[in-house]
Design a protein around this motif. Structure first.
Motif, short mmCIF file in Angstrom:
data_model
loop_
_atom_site.label_atom_id
_atom_site.label_comp_id
_atom_site.label_asym_id
_atom_site.label_seq_id
_atom_site.Cartn_x
_atom_site.Cartn_y
_atom_site.Cartn_z
N SER A 239 75.63 -1.76 99.30
CA SER A 239 76.33 -0.81 100.16
C SER A 239 77.83 -0.86 99.93
O SER A 239 78.56 0.07 100.30
CB SER A 239 76.03 -1.08 101.63
N VAL A 240 78.32 -1.94 99.32
CA VAL A 240 79.75 -2.13 99.09
C VAL A 240 80.05 -2.08 97.59
O VAL A 240 81.05 -1.49 97.18
CB VAL A 240 80.21 -3.48 99.65
N ASN A 241 79.21 -2.72 96.79
CA ASN A 241 79.45 -2.82 95.36
C ASN A 241 78.76 -1.68 94.61
O ASN A 241 77.96 -0.93 95.17
CB ASN A 241 78.92 -4.16 94.84
N VAL A 242 79.07 -1.58 93.34
CA VAL A 242 78.40 -0.61 92.48
C VAL A 242 76.93 -1.04 92.33
O VAL A 242 76.65 -2.18 91.99
CB VAL A 242 79.07 -0.57 91.09
N PRO A 243 75.96 -0.15 92.63
CA PRO A 243 74.55 -0.53 92.45
C PRO A 243 74.28 -0.93 91.01
O PRO A 243 74.74 -0.28 90.06
CB PRO A 243 73.80 0.76 92.82
N MET A 244 73.54 -2.03 90.85
CA MET A 244 73.27 -2.58 89.53
C MET A 244 71.78 -2.85 89.36
O MET A 244 71.07 -3.12 90.35
CB MET A 244 74.04 -3.89 89.34
N PRO A 245 71.26 -2.79 88.13
CA PRO A 245 69.86 -3.13 87.89
C PRO A 245 69.67 -4.65 87.82
O PRO A 245 70.32 -5.32 87.02
CB PRO A 245 69.58 -2.48 86.52
N TYR A 246 68.80 -5.17 88.66
CA TYR A 246 68.55 -6.61 88.70
C TYR A 246 67.09 -6.90 88.40
O TYR A 246 66.20 -6.14 88.82
CB TYR A 246 68.85 -7.19 90.10
N PRO A 247 66.80 -8.03 87.74
CA PRO A 247 65.41 -8.50 87.68
C PRO A 247 65.00 -8.99 89.06
O PRO A 247 65.86 -9.24 89.92
CB PRO A 247 65.47 -9.63 86.66
#
Length: 510
Positions: A239-247
């Motif tokens: 909600s604050v950071n850039v959405p990232m793809p995580y395992p």
């Protein structure tokens, strides 16, 4: 008396059915320790028996919260303490220089100190057993060997979010493509290569030597252990950071350190309650100290504060402050989360550390950010972009710029509204960060390290990870097709030319 015995009985029964978890908090940084201790307190509250290696032992811990104190570490840290304003700077070059300094200093003053500490040596020589080992990922790779020593799955956490140090542990992508401007991407990419090269060829060999020396009987080598981390926790939230793809074995638990507000000390409670025009809370964190401000900048703050109708609470590492205005209260330490929760606090002036930014956002308080180093500029810039903060350049600090920044935020209700909207968005979760952390630690233990969560990327070479071998073959195929087509075209062209010449010759003879 009866209720006390019932509580003790419940605690003992709960602990007896819980897991045994070792937590290692090696940095000596107060903000880092706060995050790590939040994990361990949550696990203890869930009924597990936790042991924590820390230079900051908690007062009056519960019966299932055991502490191994790193005595002497804080004194050593104080001897090596520097004025963080001397390291002021932002941008990829400043950040890379800071990382290189950390790479050179930290293995000796943290990892080696921990591994050779008598209290830790006693633990390593004991018959203790643990179901999981939790280590902070912050220039601490040699300490991952504790998982090998106790034959337990390794869980790590990052106090400031995702980075090369965490992403590489689980094979998570860490693209720089979220940077919009070309030159930003170019510069960060260049210095990212510098960082990776220094990390791999200079820093990791030093950590490997510590690992091999401290854990000679480890089943996995240093390189193998780096590729066998069961779970990574990140102190951030989409909600604050850039959405990232995580395992699946990389989990966001941003705000895990935020507790329900506790009653304030009587003098602070009175000071805040009686502040009808509002309170400005000013804190530069635990590593950046207000007492180290140059005199001209310190006086600029005091002159700007003297113009305000609001009261100011300033975390200032001394009992006295020359020229202190009557609307300013100073204290060397303040319960930050409890202060920010007070409804009369209207503004937070901060260096932009992730803990303070998170707590400010959680309680819906707008900010004036004065970043000094590290991730602080990025944290403040995100808040500025979200519309609940103003960034004030340290090099431009003056009475006028300080007053203007404060007046901008307090004079425009949009900053407060945006802060409350961010707070609502950040709090909107199916589980609290503590509940989420407990669930995933228990999950990893239940499934003996949960190897099914491990990304297959971890077993690929660098060529395979980037599909460089595939792309190279595609380039060869495309070039081959082009060359073959050019060759066929050339043959056909030569035949056409030869035929034309033959026809022309025939026409001339006729």
């Amino acid at each position: 008396m009866g209720r006390s015995w019932i509580f003790i009985l419940i605690t003992v029964l709960t602990v007896s059915n819980g897991f045994k978890i070792l937590g290692i908090l090696p940095t000596g940084g107060r903000s880092h320790d706060i995050i790590g201790a939040a994990f361990m307190r949550a696990l203890a509250a869930a009924g597990h028996e936790v042991t924590i290696i820390t230079p900051y032992p908690a007062k009056n811990p519960p019966p299932n919260y055991h502490q191994i104190e790193l005595t002497g570490m804080l004194e050593l840290k104080k001897q090596n303490e520097v004025n963080m304003f001397d390291y002021q700077g932002s941008g990829p070059l400043a950040f890379t220089i800071m990382l290189i300094i950390l790479y050179e200093m930290f293995p000796a003053i943290t990892c080696e100190y921990v591994l050779k500490h008598p209290n830790v040596v006693n633990l390593l020589n004991s018959n203790e057993k643990f179901d999981a080992v939790l280590v902070e990922t912050f220039i601490s790779e040699s300490l991952y060997g504790f998982a090998q020593h106790f034959n337990a799955p390794l869980i790590t956490f990052s106090a400031f979010g995702n980075s090369m140090w965490t992403a590489d542990l689980v094979g998570a992508p860490l693209p720089l493509s979220e940077l919009v401007h070309f030159w930003d991407r170019f510069l960060y990419t260049v210095f990212d290569y510098v960082d990776k090269a220094y990390y791999k060829w200079r820093y990791l060999p030093a950590q490997k030597r510590l690992y091999d020396s401290a854990f000679p009987n480890a089943k996995l080598s240093f390189e193998q252990q780096l590729r066998n981390v069961s779970l990574v926790f990140l102190n951030q939230h989409f909600s604050v950071n850039v959405p990232m793809p995580y395992p699946p074995n990389m989990v966001e638990v941003g705000g895990i350190q935020v507790d329900d507000p506790k009653p304030l000390p009587e003098d602070l409670q009175k000071y805040l309650d009686e502040s009808t025009d509002g309170i400005i809370y000013f804190c530069m964190g635990s590593n950046v100290k207000s007492i180290d401000f140059p005199e001209t900048k310190r006086q600029a703050f005091l002159k700007a504060f003297a113009k305000l109708k609001q009261r100011v609470l300033w975390k200032f590492e001394n009992d006295t402050l020359p020229n202190q205005p009557p609307n300013v209260m100073i204290k060397p330490w303040m319960p930050q989360n409890d202060i920010l929760a007070h409804p009369n606090v209207k503004l937070f002036i901060t260096h932009g550390g992730l803990l303070g930014v998170t707590e400010s956002m959680y309680h819906g308080k707008p900010m004036v950010g004065i970043p000094i180093y590290g991730d602080q500029t990025t944290n403040v810039e995100k808040a500025v972009k979200a519309g609940y903060a103003v960034l004030l350049d340290y090099n431009e600090l003056s009475e006028a710029t300080i007053y203007q920044a404060i007046d901008t935020v307090l004079g425009d209700p949009a900053y407060g509204r945006n802060a409350m909207q961010m707070s609502k968005r950040f709090r909107d979760k199916p589980m609290t960060p503590k509940e989420l952390a407990v669930y995933w630690v228990e999950y990893v233990i239940r499934y003996r390290g949960a190897p099914h969560l491990r990304s297959p990327v971890m077993d690929l070479t660098l060529l395979q990870q980037g599909s460089i071998d595939v792309h190279a073959l595609l380039v060869v195929i495309i070039l081959s097709i082009i060359v073959i087509n050019l060759y066929i075209t050339k043959i056909l062209w030569l035949k056409l030319v030869k035929r034309k010449v033959s026809l022309d010759s025939q026409k001339k003879r006729s």
